[in-house]
Design a protein around this motif. Structure first.
Motif, PDB file in Angstrom:
ATOM      1  N   VAL A 128    -101.193 -58.528 -64.578  1.00  0.00           N
ATOM      2  CA  VAL A 128     -99.984 -59.170 -65.094  1.00  0.00           C
ATOM      3  C   VAL A 128    -100.187 -60.682 -65.137  1.00  0.00           C
ATOM      4  O   VAL A 128     -99.873 -61.348 -66.127  1.00  0.00           O
ATOM      5  N   ARG A 129    -100.755 -61.227 -64.075  1.00  0.00           N
ATOM      6  CA  ARG A 129    -101.010 -62.668 -64.003  1.00  0.00           C
ATOM      7  C   ARG A 129    -101.958 -63.092 -65.114  1.00  0.00           C
ATOM      8  O   ARG A 129    -101.758 -64.128 -65.753  1.00  0.00           O
ATOM      9  N   ASP A 130    -103.007 -62.308 -65.350  1.00  0.00           N
ATOM     10  CA  ASP A 130    -103.962 -62.624 -66.421  1.00  0.00           C
ATOM     11  C   ASP A 130    -103.273 -62.623 -67.784  1.00  0.00           C
ATOM     12  O   ASP A 130    -103.551 -63.481 -68.628  1.00  0.00           O
ATOM     13  N   ALA A 131    -102.378 -61.660 -68.020  1.00  0.00           N
ATOM     14  CA  ALA A 131    -101.646 -61.594 -69.291  1.00  0.00           C
ATOM     15  C   ALA A 131    -100.741 -62.821 -69.447  1.00  0.00           C
ATOM     16  O   ALA A 131    -100.637 -63.381 -70.542  1.00  0.00           O
TER      17      ALA A 131
ATOM     18  N   GLU B 251     -96.977 -63.528 -54.953  1.00  0.00           N
ATOM     19  CA  GLU B 251     -97.068 -62.110 -54.603  1.00  0.00           C
ATOM     20  C   GLU B 251     -98.510 -61.710 -54.302  1.00  0.00           C
ATOM     21  O   GLU B 251     -98.761 -60.950 -53.361  1.00  0.00           O
ATOM     22  N   LEU B 252     -99.445 -62.241 -55.073  1.00  0.00           N
ATOM     23  CA  LEU B 252    -100.858 -61.946 -54.811  1.00  0.00           C
ATOM     24  C   LEU B 252    -101.281 -62.490 -53.442  1.00  0.00           C
ATOM     25  O   LEU B 252    -102.051 -61.848 -52.725  1.00  0.00           O
ATOM     26  N   ASN B 253    -100.766 -63.664 -53.076  1.00  0.00           N
ATOM     27  CA  ASN B 253    -101.072 -64.230 -51.756  1.00  0.00           C
ATOM     28  C   ASN B 253    -100.511 -63.348 -50.646  1.00  0.00           C
ATOM     29  O   ASN B 253    -101.165 -63.151 -49.612  1.00  0.00           O
ATOM     30  N   VAL B 254     -99.305 -62.815 -50.850  1.00  0.00           N
ATOM     31  CA  VAL B 254     -98.718 -61.917 -49.852  1.00  0.00           C
ATOM     32  C   VAL B 254     -99.585 -60.669 -49.706  1.00  0.00           C
ATOM     33  O   VAL B 254     -99.854 -60.206 -48.596  1.00  0.00           O
TER      34      VAL B 254
ATOM     35  N   ALA C 293     -94.752 -70.341 -66.726  1.00  0.00           N
ATOM     36  CA  ALA C 293     -95.317 -71.013 -65.546  1.00  0.00           C
ATOM     37  C   ALA C 293     -94.620 -70.529 -64.276  1.00  0.00           C
ATOM     38  O   ALA C 293     -95.266 -70.303 -63.248  1.00  0.00           O
ATOM     39  N   GLN C 294     -93.298 -70.355 -64.354  1.00  0.00           N
ATOM     40  CA  GLN C 294     -92.557 -69.857 -63.193  1.00  0.00           C
ATOM     41  C   GLN C 294     -92.973 -68.423 -62.861  1.00  0.00           C
ATOM     42  O   GLN C 294     -93.148 -68.076 -61.688  1.00  0.00           O
ATOM     43  N   LEU C 295     -93.135 -67.601 -63.890  1.00  0.00           N
ATOM     44  CA  LEU C 295     -93.560 -66.215 -63.681  1.00  0.00           C
ATOM     45  C   LEU C 295     -94.958 -66.156 -63.087  1.00  0.00           C
ATOM     46  O   LEU C 295     -95.233 -65.369 -62.183  1.00  0.00           O
ATOM     47  N   LYS C 296     -95.846 -67.028 -63.580  1.00  0.00           N
ATOM     48  CA  LYS C 296     -97.211 -67.090 -63.038  1.00  0.00           C
ATOM     49  C   LYS C 296     -97.186 -67.509 -61.574  1.00  0.00           C
ATOM     50  O   LYS C 296     -97.892 -66.934 -60.738  1.00  0.00           O
ATOM     51  N   GLN C 297     -96.347 -68.490 -61.257  1.00  0.00           N
ATOM     52  CA  GLN C 297     -96.234 -68.942 -59.867  1.00  0.00           C
ATOM     53  C   GLN C 297     -95.739 -67.800 -58.976  1.00  0.00           C
ATOM     54  O   GLN C 297     -96.247 -67.606 -57.864  1.00  0.00           O
ATOM     55  N   GLN C 298     -94.781 -67.027 -59.466  1.00  0.00           N
ATOM     56  CA  GLN C 298     -94.278 -65.885 -58.706  1.00  0.00           C
ATOM     57  C   GLN C 298     -95.393 -64.862 -58.482  1.00  0.00           C
ATOM     58  O   GLN C 298     -95.544 -64.322 -57.385  1.00  0.00           O
ATOM     59  N   MET C 299     -96.182 -64.589 -59.525  1.00  0.00           N
ATOM     60  CA  MET C 299     -97.299 -63.640 -59.397  1.00  0.00           C
ATOM     61  C   MET C 299     -98.322 -64.152 -58.384  1.00  0.00           C
ATOM     62  O   MET C 299     -98.852 -63.386 -57.581  1.00  0.00           O
TER      63      MET C 299
END
Length: 161
Positions: free
Chosen positions: A137-140, A35-38, A26-32
């Motif tokens: 990466v987010r999808d995975a 990054e996608l928002n940036v 969940a933390q990794l997904k939030q980070q992705m």
């Protein structure tokens, strides 16, 4: 076994998603997501810059020897204009950023805006490629989270029966 390679840049490493718990995923997904928002914000900013350079290039194209002496509206602010007269159709003053202006001949100005549009377009393409990679990466990560939640649900169901 799902693993995500984030190794296009030096110093990056590969992560085996199956070894992460749900909280870490969940933390990794939030980070992705961040990054996608940036990347989306960067694309928006570059698109606006691209539009301004295209518009400026089109404006320079309209300056011909026939336009000498014609009246135009000169912007003083974003919403205030004053009438002016085109006195020089051979040279223009362009904003090159950070408060600096340069006088260029018409062909030089056309070339400048053409190069700027090309540069910004190339940067947009690079960011889009990175965005697609981050999205994969987010999808995975989401897929692995779903698999782990299903496994937990099955384990709970098996323990209650």
């Amino acid at each position: 076994m799902a693993s995500v390679s984030t190794a296009p840049a030096p110093g990056m490493h590969q992560i085996d998603l199956s070894k992460l718990n749900l909280h870490q995923l969940a933390q990794l997904k939030q980070q992705m997501d961040q990054e996608l928002n940036v990347f989306q914000d960067s694309l928006q900013t570059l698109k606006m810059a691209q539009s301004k350079f295209v518009e400026s290039g089109e404006s320079v194209e309209k300056i011909t020897p026939d336009t000498k002496g014609k009246t135009v509206l000169v912007p003083l602010t974003g919403s205030m204009y004053v009438p002016g007269t085109i006195a020089d159709t051979d040279n223009v003053i362009i904003d090159v950023g950070t408060g600096y202006y340069v006088q260029k001949d018409i062909n030089g100005a056309k070339d400048y805006f053409k190069r700027k549009v090309q540069f910004v377009t190339e940067q947009m393409e690079k960011i889009q490629v990175l965005g697609i990679e981050k999205s994969k990466v987010r999808d995975a990560i989401c897929m692995m989270m779903e698999m782990k939640m299903q496994a937990q649900a099955q384990a709970q169901k098996a323990s209650t029966t």
